[in-house]
Design an enzyme around this catalytic site. Sequence first.
Site, PDB file in Angstrom:
ATOM      1  N   ARG A 234      18.891 -83.105 -27.627  1.00 31.22           N
ATOM      2  CA  ARG A 234      19.607 -81.869 -27.315  1.00 31.22           C
ATOM      3  C   ARG A 234      21.073 -82.080 -27.655  1.00 31.22           C
ATOM      4  O   ARG A 234      21.656 -83.105 -27.306  1.00 31.22           O
ATOM      5  CB  ARG A 234      19.456 -81.477 -25.841  1.00 31.22           C
ATOM      6  CG  ARG A 234      18.029 -81.205 -25.425  1.00 31.22           C
ATOM      7  CD  ARG A 234      17.928 -80.866 -23.950  1.00 31.22           C
ATOM      8  NE  ARG A 234      18.250 -79.463 -23.682  1.00 31.22           N
ATOM      9  CZ  ARG A 234      19.322 -79.058 -23.011  1.00 31.22           C
ATOM     10  NH1 ARG A 234      20.185 -79.948 -22.554  1.00 31.22           N
ATOM     11  NH2 ARG A 234      19.550 -77.779 -22.797  1.00 31.22           N
TER      12      ARG A 234
ATOM     13  N   ASP B  82      17.376 -71.135 -24.394  1.00 32.01           N
ATOM     14  CA  ASP B  82      16.868 -72.347 -25.054  1.00 32.01           C
ATOM     15  C   ASP B  82      15.520 -72.756 -24.477  1.00 32.01           C
ATOM     16  O   ASP B  82      14.590 -73.109 -25.208  1.00 32.01           O
ATOM     17  CB  ASP B  82      17.886 -73.485 -24.948  1.00 32.01           C
ATOM     18  CG  ASP B  82      18.234 -73.852 -23.508  1.00 32.01           C
ATOM     19  OD1 ASP B  82      17.989 -73.032 -22.595  1.00 32.01           O
ATOM     20  OD2 ASP B  82      18.759 -74.966 -23.292  1.00 32.01           O
TER      21      ASP B  82
ATOM     22  N   LEU C 168      22.070 -68.708 -21.217  1.00 36.24           N
ATOM     23  CA  LEU C 168      21.904 -69.018 -22.640  1.00 36.24           C
ATOM     24  C   LEU C 168      21.414 -70.448 -22.801  1.00 36.24           C
ATOM     25  O   LEU C 168      20.309 -70.698 -23.257  1.00 36.24           O
ATOM     26  CB  LEU C 168      23.226 -68.799 -23.375  1.00 36.24           C
ATOM     27  CG  LEU C 168      23.280 -69.330 -24.809  1.00 36.24           C
ATOM     28  CD1 LEU C 168      22.317 -68.570 -25.705  1.00 36.24           C
ATOM     29  CD2 LEU C 168      24.707 -69.277 -25.354  1.00 36.24           C
ATOM     30  N   ASP C 169      22.267 -71.393 -22.451  1.00 36.72           N
ATOM     31  CA  ASP C 169      21.934 -72.817 -22.492  1.00 36.72           C
ATOM     32  C   ASP C 169      22.471 -73.434 -21.219  1.00 36.72           C
ATOM     33  O   ASP C 169      23.676 -73.732 -21.139  1.00 36.72           O
ATOM     34  CB  ASP C 169      22.575 -73.454 -23.727  1.00 36.72           C
ATOM     35  CG  ASP C 169      22.315 -74.959 -23.820  1.00 36.72           C
ATOM     36  OD1 ASP C 169      21.575 -75.492 -22.970  1.00 36.72           O
ATOM     37  OD2 ASP C 169      22.876 -75.587 -24.726  1.00 36.72           O
ATOM     38  N   PRO C 170      21.632 -73.510 -20.178  1.00 33.18           N
ATOM     39  CA  PRO C 170      20.176 -73.353 -20.213  1.00 33.18           C
ATOM     40  C   PRO C 170      19.744 -71.894 -20.007  1.00 33.18           C
ATOM     41  O   PRO C 170      20.456 -71.119 -19.385  1.00 33.18           O
ATOM     42  CB  PRO C 170      19.716 -74.200 -19.036  1.00 33.18           C
ATOM     43  CG  PRO C 170      20.851 -74.057 -18.041  1.00 33.18           C
ATOM     44  CD  PRO C 170      22.107 -73.996 -18.869  1.00 33.18           C
TER      45      PRO C 170
END
Length: 1100
Positions: A876, A762, A757-759
Site C-alpha cells: 500500500r 480503496d 476515500l483512503d480508507p
Amino acid sequence: MRRFAASPLGPAGQRGVFARYLSSNGSASVRAHTVKGSSPLAGGTPGVIGVRREDKNKWERRAPIAPRHVEALVNQGLRVVVQPCTRRVFMDTEYLEVGAEIREDLSECAAIVAVKEVPPELLLPGRTWCFFSHTIKAQPSGMALLDVALEKNVRLVDYECITETGNKGGKRLVAFGAFAGYAGAIDFLRGLGERFLALGFSTPLLHIGSAFMYPSLEEAKRAVSLAGDAIRKHGLPKALCPFTAVFTGTGNVTQGALEIFKLLPHELVKPGELPGLCERADGTHVSVTREDCHKLYLSIATAEHMVRRRDGGAFDKAQYYAEPELYESVFQDDILPYSTVICNGMYWDARFPRLFTREDVHRQVVSGRDKLLGVCDITCDADGSVPTRQFASIEQPFHILNAMTEEISFSLDEAGVLFHAVDHLPSELPREASEHFGDCLLPFLPALASERAPVTPGKGLAGSDHLPMPIRGAIIVEGGALGKNFRYITQLRELQRSALADEVPTLRSGAFRSHGALAAPPASCTLELTGHLFDTHLINRVCDICEAEEARLQILLLEVGRNGEDTTFVSFMVKSHSSEDLEVLVDKIKQAAAEESVQFRRASAGAGGNKASTVVVELSAQRKVLVLGSGYVARPMVEYLLRRPENVLTIASIDRKEVEALAEQTGGSGGRVLSKVVDLGAAQAGSADAAAAVENLVKDADMVISFVPAPLHAGVARLAVQYKVPLITASYVSPEMQSLHDAAQEAGVLLLNEVGLDPGIDHLSAMRMIDSAKAAGSKIIRFSSLCGGLPAPEAAGSNPIGYKFSWSPRGVLTASRNPARFMEDGVLQEIPGENLLASGRPLTINNAFALDVLPNRDSTQFAELYGLADAPTFFRGTLRYRGFCNRMLALAKLGLLDLGPLPALQSSSRRRWLAELLGAGAAGPGAAEALAEQPAGLIAALRARLAAGPDAEDGLDFVCWLRLLEDEDLPSGVPVDRPVDVTARLLQRPETAFQPGERDMVIMRHEIDVQRTDGQFERHVSTLIEYGEPHGTTAMAKTVGLTTGICAQLVLDDPARFGAGVQRPLRPQWYEPVLPLLEAEGIRLSEHVEPLFEASRKVC
C-alpha cells in the site's frame, strides 16, 4: 512474421493444415452444421475452439477474436478452428499463420464463438455457443433461437450477461466499448459536410469519409484531424457559427463520440454558456467573432441540465433516477435552441422525459430559433429521447426530417434536420472493435473449451465449478433447460402470449406516443410494483383487471429478478376512460398487490389525469442523525442525507461559526438541519457539562456520524454502544475502537469505520476485485493499492514539491518519517522512518501523471483483512508528484525534518540558523556566524551534506525557495530548536495553499496480479481520478463525504442487513451497493485487464 510455428501438428503437419484449408473451399468439402444422425464428435472435443463466420449482413466483418488471440490460445495448447470467410476483416491466412485450422466444419469444437446471433438451424447440438443472443428479455425475435437451443442441448452463453460478479447489474466484461461512439461521430461529420454543401457552404468536413472507408481507426482520426487543421486555418462559414455541438450522457458511447470531435479545434463550454455564445449570431447583439469561426464549442449535457422538478424544487440526481415522473424536460427550451448539432449517447427508457420532440423542433422553426442542423442518435431508440423516426443503414446512413411536414427524405438537399441513426456502428471499425472485444473475451475461452456442454440440466447455478463465475452467470441455456438465473424467461413469454391472446395492448415496447395510431384516453397514471410478480401470478392478475375494466396497460420498464430470491420491478401506465374509472382501476390493482405482499407505488398522474403526483407507500418515520464535526468533508455528506425527507440532522461542533455556516448552506431554514455547539474534547477530558451535552445528543439520535479528530472516536463509540445507536466514521480502526467490538456485538450496535476515500473507497474497490478474481479460480500473487490527494495539474506548479496543504504542513512532514512494512516477492520489507523518503519509487499512470510512490505504514495488517496473507507481494502506497521524494529527502538529509529539541539551534536569523543546523553551532557561536556570513561556504556545506548529483541541486533549489539562505528573521512564534516546526512554518506560503478557483485531485490505483486456472498471468487494474470543482466542493471532500453519506443511508434504510460490531467495508454487503451509488454520483473507478509478463511485475 511467424508462419505455422504454433501449429499443434508441428512443422511436419503444416502442409496438411494448409491442404485442409484449401480443400474446405472446394465443392466436395464438408458444409457447416449439416451433420446428420449420430456422430462420434457429439459434444465436440474438449480443448478445441471454433470461430464462426458472421453472416447477418454484408457489413458484419467483425470477429469475436483476432489472430493474436488465436495465437495466445494455441500457445496454451488449445486448437482453434476458424470458418473461412472472404468478408471478415482478418484474412484467413492471418489466422492460419498463427496456428489456426481453417475449415468449414466446426463439429469437432467443444466451444464455438461468434458475434451476432446464429440462425437456429445452424446451431450444432451439444456445444457451448457464445454470442449476443437477444433472448434475455424474451424478445419475440429471439425465441425461435432459444427453443432450438433448448431442443439441441446447447450451452448458450450471452456476452451481454458476462459481468464482473456473475450477477445482474454488475459491470459488463465483454463488450464493444466506445466504438459505436467513434464510428457514429465520424459518419456524422461526413454527413454534416455533405449537408452543409447542400445548404450552400463548402467546409473541410466534406473531406471526411464514413468510418468504414478507412483501413483503421487511426486513419479515420487522421482525416478528422486534417479537417480540424483546415478549420483552424481557414475557419467555417460565418452563417454556421458559432458551431455548437451538444453531447448527452457520460458513458462510453458519448466519450467515444466526444473523442472524435475533440480532434477538431474546440472549446469546452457548459450548457449554461450556450445562450450567450449564440447571441452573437443575432443581429441585435455583438456579431460573430473570427475566433468563433475557427473552432467548435463542445458541451456535455447531463441530467441536471436536461430536466427540472415539476414542483420547482432543487434537482436531485438520485431522486431523478428513482422517480423520473417528478421531473419534466427543459432541454427543448434551455439547450435545443442553441445547438447546431446534438450527439445523443445517453441511456433512456420510457419512464424518463424526452429531450425534445418533433413538435419542439416545429415550434423552434416557427419562432425563428431553428439553429439545429443535425442529430446523431447513436442510441438508436425509435422515437425515444429524440425524434428518430427511422433507422438507417451503413450504405445510406442519413435522412432529413422536416419538422413542418413530418416528412422523411433520403435526399440531403431537402429542407429539415439531418438525422444519423445506425444500429450496428461498431461493425464500421471491425479491426479495432474485434481486437478490443477479443481482449475482453480471451481470458474466459480456455475454461469454456475445457469441457463438453452437459446433456442434462444441473440443480443449482448453471455451469461446472471449473467455469469462472462471470461465465456461469451468463449461461442462458444448458442441458435442455434454462439456467437458474434465466428461468424467468418462461414466465415472461407466457405473459406476452397471454396479452396477445386477449388482444389487450399491454406489452407494447417503448413509451406511449400521443402521435401514434392509438389516441390517449382521458385519464392515465403510472404505477410501479416491486416483488415476486411471476411466482404470485400478480402480473397476470393486473392484466386481467385491466381487461375487465376495459382499460389499457402499457409496460414502460421491466426489470426481472434473475433467481428466486431477487424481486422483479415493473413500471407501467394504465389508461382509462375517465378519472373516476381510473381511480377504481388503481384501487383494484393496489388491493391485488397488497394480497400478494407486493410493494405498490403510484408514481404520477398521466395525460388527462386530475390527480397530483402521489406516493401510496408510507414514508419511513423521521430519522435523527447526529453529525459530530463540521469540517469541509462534512458538507457533501450532509447534502446527500438531506435528499431523503425523513432525515433530520443535528450538526455539532466546537466552532460556532463553522457549524452555523454549514447548517445554513445545507438548508437549515427548512427545519431539518439543527446546529449545536459542543466541546467533545472537553467532554472526554472530564468536563461534566460538556459530557452531559454530548451524551444527550447521542442518546437522542438514531445514528451518529463522527468527523471529529480520530482520537475522539472511541469515546463517542462507547456512548453509541451504551445507547444502542449505530456509529459511522471515516477514520482507521484504532486499538481503542477495536476493543469495543465484543460489547458492540452484544448490544447489537454497528460501529462502522473506514468509509472515506483512503480508507474507504480503496477497501470497496479492492475487495470487489479480489473476490472477483477468487471467484474465477485465480491465484492472487501481487496486490498494490496506491492513493494520493494532490493539486490538479494546473495548480501544482506553484511550488517545488507539487503539493498543497489544507492545514498545517507539520502532519505531512512528520508522516514522511513514518516507518513502513510490506511484502515483496515473499520477503518482508521493513523501512525505517529515516529511510522512507529514500525508498520512494517513480510511477507513471495513464501515460499522463508522473508520480512518486511512498510505502504507506504497515501494509501487512491489511493483507490479513483482505484475505491475502499468503500473497507474495502486498503493498500500500501514497502518491505524490514526481520530485516530491527527492526534495523532501534533501530536507531530511539537512536535518530540517528532525523533531528536536536541538539545544544548538538558538539563532532567529534564517541563514545563521541553517548554519547551526549543519553543525557549525557545535564548534561555538562564532563558527556558525562565520559560516552564515559566507554564502558560498554555506552552499558548499549544503552540497557536501546532500552529496553530488542532480538530486542535490534540486534539494539546494528547495532550500533557496524556503528562503533559508536569506539574511532575514525566521517566522515569529515558532520554536527555533525544533527543525520540523520551523520547516512547517516556512512552508506556509500562498504558493503551498489552494487559491480561489484552484482544484484539487484524487488519484487511486489498484493493481492485482493473478495466475489464472490455465496458468497464464494477467493484471487487473482499477483507477480513480477525481477532480474538485473550482470555487466548489473539493475532490477529497466529495470522495470522503459521499462515501460516508451513502454508507450511512444504507444503514438507516436497513440496519439489520449489516450486522453489529466494529466493521470495515470489506464484505460484498458493502461494496455491491456502495460502488454503484458512488458511480451514480460521478465517482467511477475505471477497470481493465492486461496480459502480464514477468518483466512487468513490480511492487508499486
